[in-house]
Design an enzyme around this catalytic site. Structure first.
Site, PDB file in Angstrom:
ATOM      1  N   LYS A   1     -50.189  29.272   0.003  1.00 57.97           N
ATOM      2  CA  LYS A   1     -49.481  29.485  -1.268  1.00 57.97           C
ATOM      3  C   LYS A   1     -50.349  29.070  -2.454  1.00 57.97           C
ATOM      4  CE  LYS A   1     -44.672  29.132   0.265  1.00 57.97           C
ATOM      5  NZ  LYS A   1     -43.441  28.321   0.186  1.00 57.97           N
TER       6      LYS A   1
ATOM      7  N   LYS B   1     -47.173  37.756   9.050  1.00 59.39           N
ATOM      8  CA  LYS B   1     -45.759  37.396   9.186  1.00 59.39           C
ATOM      9  C   LYS B   1     -44.915  38.143   8.154  1.00 59.39           C
ATOM     10  CE  LYS B   1     -44.245  33.805   6.971  1.00 59.39           C
ATOM     11  NZ  LYS B   1     -43.893  32.480   6.421  1.00 59.39           N
TER      12      LYS B   1
ATOM     13  N   LYS C   1     -40.788  37.117   2.487  1.00 58.71           N
ATOM     14  CA  LYS C   1     -40.040  37.546   1.313  1.00 58.71           C
ATOM     15  C   LYS C   1     -40.953  37.874   0.155  1.00 58.71           C
ATOM     16  CE  LYS C   1     -36.148  34.392   1.960  1.00 58.71           C
ATOM     17  NZ  LYS C   1     -35.964  32.966   1.691  1.00 58.71           N
TER      18      LYS C   1
HETATM   19  P1  AMP Z   1     -37.828  31.293   4.132  1.00 60.70           P
HETATM   20  O1  AMP Z   1     -37.848  32.776   3.988  1.00 60.70           O
HETATM   21  O2  AMP Z   1     -39.201  30.721   4.013  1.00 60.70           O
HETATM   22  O3  AMP Z   1     -36.819  30.620   3.268  1.00 60.70           O
HETATM   23  O4  AMP Z   1     -37.413  31.005   5.645  1.00 60.70           O
HETATM   24  C1  AMP Z   1     -36.109  30.735   6.086  1.00 60.70           C
HETATM   25  C2  AMP Z   1     -36.044  30.700   7.595  1.00 60.70           C
HETATM   26  O5  AMP Z   1     -36.419  31.958   8.155  1.00 60.70           O
HETATM   27  C3  AMP Z   1     -36.977  29.671   8.243  1.00 60.70           C
HETATM   28  O6  AMP Z   1     -36.336  29.081   9.357  1.00 60.70           O
HETATM   29  C4  AMP Z   1     -38.151  30.494   8.677  1.00 60.70           C
HETATM   30  O7  AMP Z   1     -38.845  29.914   9.771  1.00 60.70           O
HETATM   31  C5  AMP Z   1     -37.473  31.794   9.082  1.00 60.70           C
HETATM   32  N1  AMP Z   1     -38.406  32.913   8.949  1.00 60.70           N
HETATM   33  C6  AMP Z   1     -38.993  33.349   7.805  1.00 60.70           C
HETATM   34  N2  AMP Z   1     -39.807  34.399   8.040  1.00 60.70           N
HETATM   35  C7  AMP Z   1     -39.730  34.643   9.376  1.00 60.70           C
HETATM   36  C8  AMP Z   1     -40.349  35.609  10.243  1.00 60.70           C
HETATM   37  N3  AMP Z   1     -41.180  36.512   9.769  1.00 60.70           N
HETATM   38  N4  AMP Z   1     -40.029  35.561  11.560  1.00 60.70           N
HETATM   39  C9  AMP Z   1     -39.165  34.639  12.041  1.00 60.70           C
HETATM   40  N5  AMP Z   1     -38.562  33.700  11.278  1.00 60.70           N
HETATM   41  C10 AMP Z   1     -38.838  33.692   9.961  1.00 60.70           C
END
Ligand code: AMP
Ligand code: TRP
Length: 324
Positions: free
Chosen positions: A112, A193, A196
């Site tokens: 980041k 990966k 968002k």
């Molecule tokens: P975030 O989008 O960073 O707020 O992530 C929220 C939750 O979604 C966390 O538990 C992450 O580990 C999970 N997560 C985010 N992106 C992925 C992905 N590409 N595959 C699996 N889990 C994800």
């Protein structure tokens, strides 16, 4: 007393199928077995700039998506992180026992920070705040996607260090990964990966994408140049689509798709995804039609967790010799 579960999602960008399969789906499945707390981590979201009016709308939208995805507000507490002051307070106390070297080592920080012109201190402190989210509720289980494993190791290191400096205070939290879908990759680039913040229109399937958009995104997903599925040697694009399909519909095993032509396979994947997301979207529309309902759920969640948070803060302050 039931063991406690805690997890969180940032109210930034659009929630996608990686968030659902990596986190929300798993939360909904385990919530009944534990005392569960699920946070909308707005203080994490602001580690990179968020437009204020968009952020406040996203917080409620994320809460509605939690419920639509199966988090039952009668079984679990849905909480906005910034509505419980103890998260930020504990983060400071933990910052003081966290060596800088541990934070510089975090791969997510490095990734980041590279993208920012000015790197805010909050980006470095991000995992300390995450440790505070977990430790403030003495949670023993943290269901997340694989990308959060390193942050969770750090949370355990911080807890251990605090316990050894100031006496047994925190429960050690364990990482709980889903068996399928712990790491969903981008449709446009299966080596990255699904995230968002990635820009491309064909990168992620948003939870609120309609059926046509989902079909189109999956049809255009990057694969390899083979014509049909070779289960002995699957490229990363096909393997990722199969993971997504399998996590949506467990009858879609590797064996069941062997030899399928890519075009037919992609149609099958899209069907599985649409069948999984449609009821969630339907519930989302129902929930968001009643704005007061979400605020009521968030207030109930806050009231439920406040005494737990206050109890930990007093315990920590006392352990450190602060004025209580
Ligand atoms: P975030 O989008 O960073 O707020 O992530 C929220 C939750 O979604 C966390 O538990 C992450 O580990 C999970 N997560 C985010 N992106 C992925 C992905 N590409 N595959 C699996 N889990 C994800
Ligand atoms: N950092 C996590 C993510 O982006 C979100 C998060 C914040 C979290 N606090 C947490 C996850 C506590 C689990 C537990 O995915």
């Amino acid at each position: 007393m039931k063991a406690r579960v805690l997890s969180g999602v940032q109210p930034s960008g659009q929630l996608h199928i990686g968030n659902y399969l990596g986190a929300l789906k798993n939360w909904a499945e385990i919530q009944g077995h534990y005392e569960s707390i699920f946070c909308i981590v707005d203080l994490h979201a602001i580690t990179v700039y968020q437009k204020p009016e968009e952020l406040s709308a996203k917080i409620r939208e994320t809460a509605a998506l939690f419920i639509a995805a199966g988090i039952d507000p009668d079984q679990s507490s849905i909480v906005v992180q910034s509505s419980v002051p103890g998260h930020a307070e504990l983060a400071w106390l933990l910052t003081c026992v966290t060596p800088l070297g541990w934070l510089y080592r975090m791969t997510q920080f490095k990734a980041k920070a590279e993208k920012q012109e000015t790197v805010g201190d909050g980006l470095l402190q991000y995992p300390v705040l995450m440790a505070a989210d977990i430790l403030i509720y003495q949670a023993s289980i943290v269901p997340v996607g694989e990308d959060q494993s390193q942050h969770l190791e750090l949370a355990r290191d911080i807890a251990q260090r605090f316990n050894s400096l100031y006496g047994e205070t925190f429960v050690m939290p364990a990482t709980h990964l889903p068996t399928v879908g712990a790491r969903i990759m981008g449709l446009d680039d299966p080596t990255q990966k699904m995230s968002k913040s990635a820009a491309g229109a064909g990168h992620a399937i948003a939870l609120l994408d309609d059926a046509k958009v989902i079909q189109k995104k999956i049809a255009r997903a990057t694969t390899d140049s083979k014509p049909a599925i070779d289960t002995e040697e699957m490229g990363p694009g096909i393997a990722n689509l199969l993971t997504i399909a399998q996590a949506c519909d467990s009858s879609l095993t590797k064996e069941s798709v062997a030899g399928m032509r890519y075009g037919d396979f992609k149609k099958r994947v899209a069907e599985a995804v649409i069948a999984r997301l449609e009821p969630i979207q339907q519930r989302y529309r129902e929930i968001t039609a009643d704005a007061a309902y979400i605020d009521g759920v968030l207030e109930r969640g806050r009231q439920h967790v406040l005494p737990i948070a206050e109890d930990t803060i007093s315990k920590v302050k006392r352990a450190m010799g602060l004025y209580v």
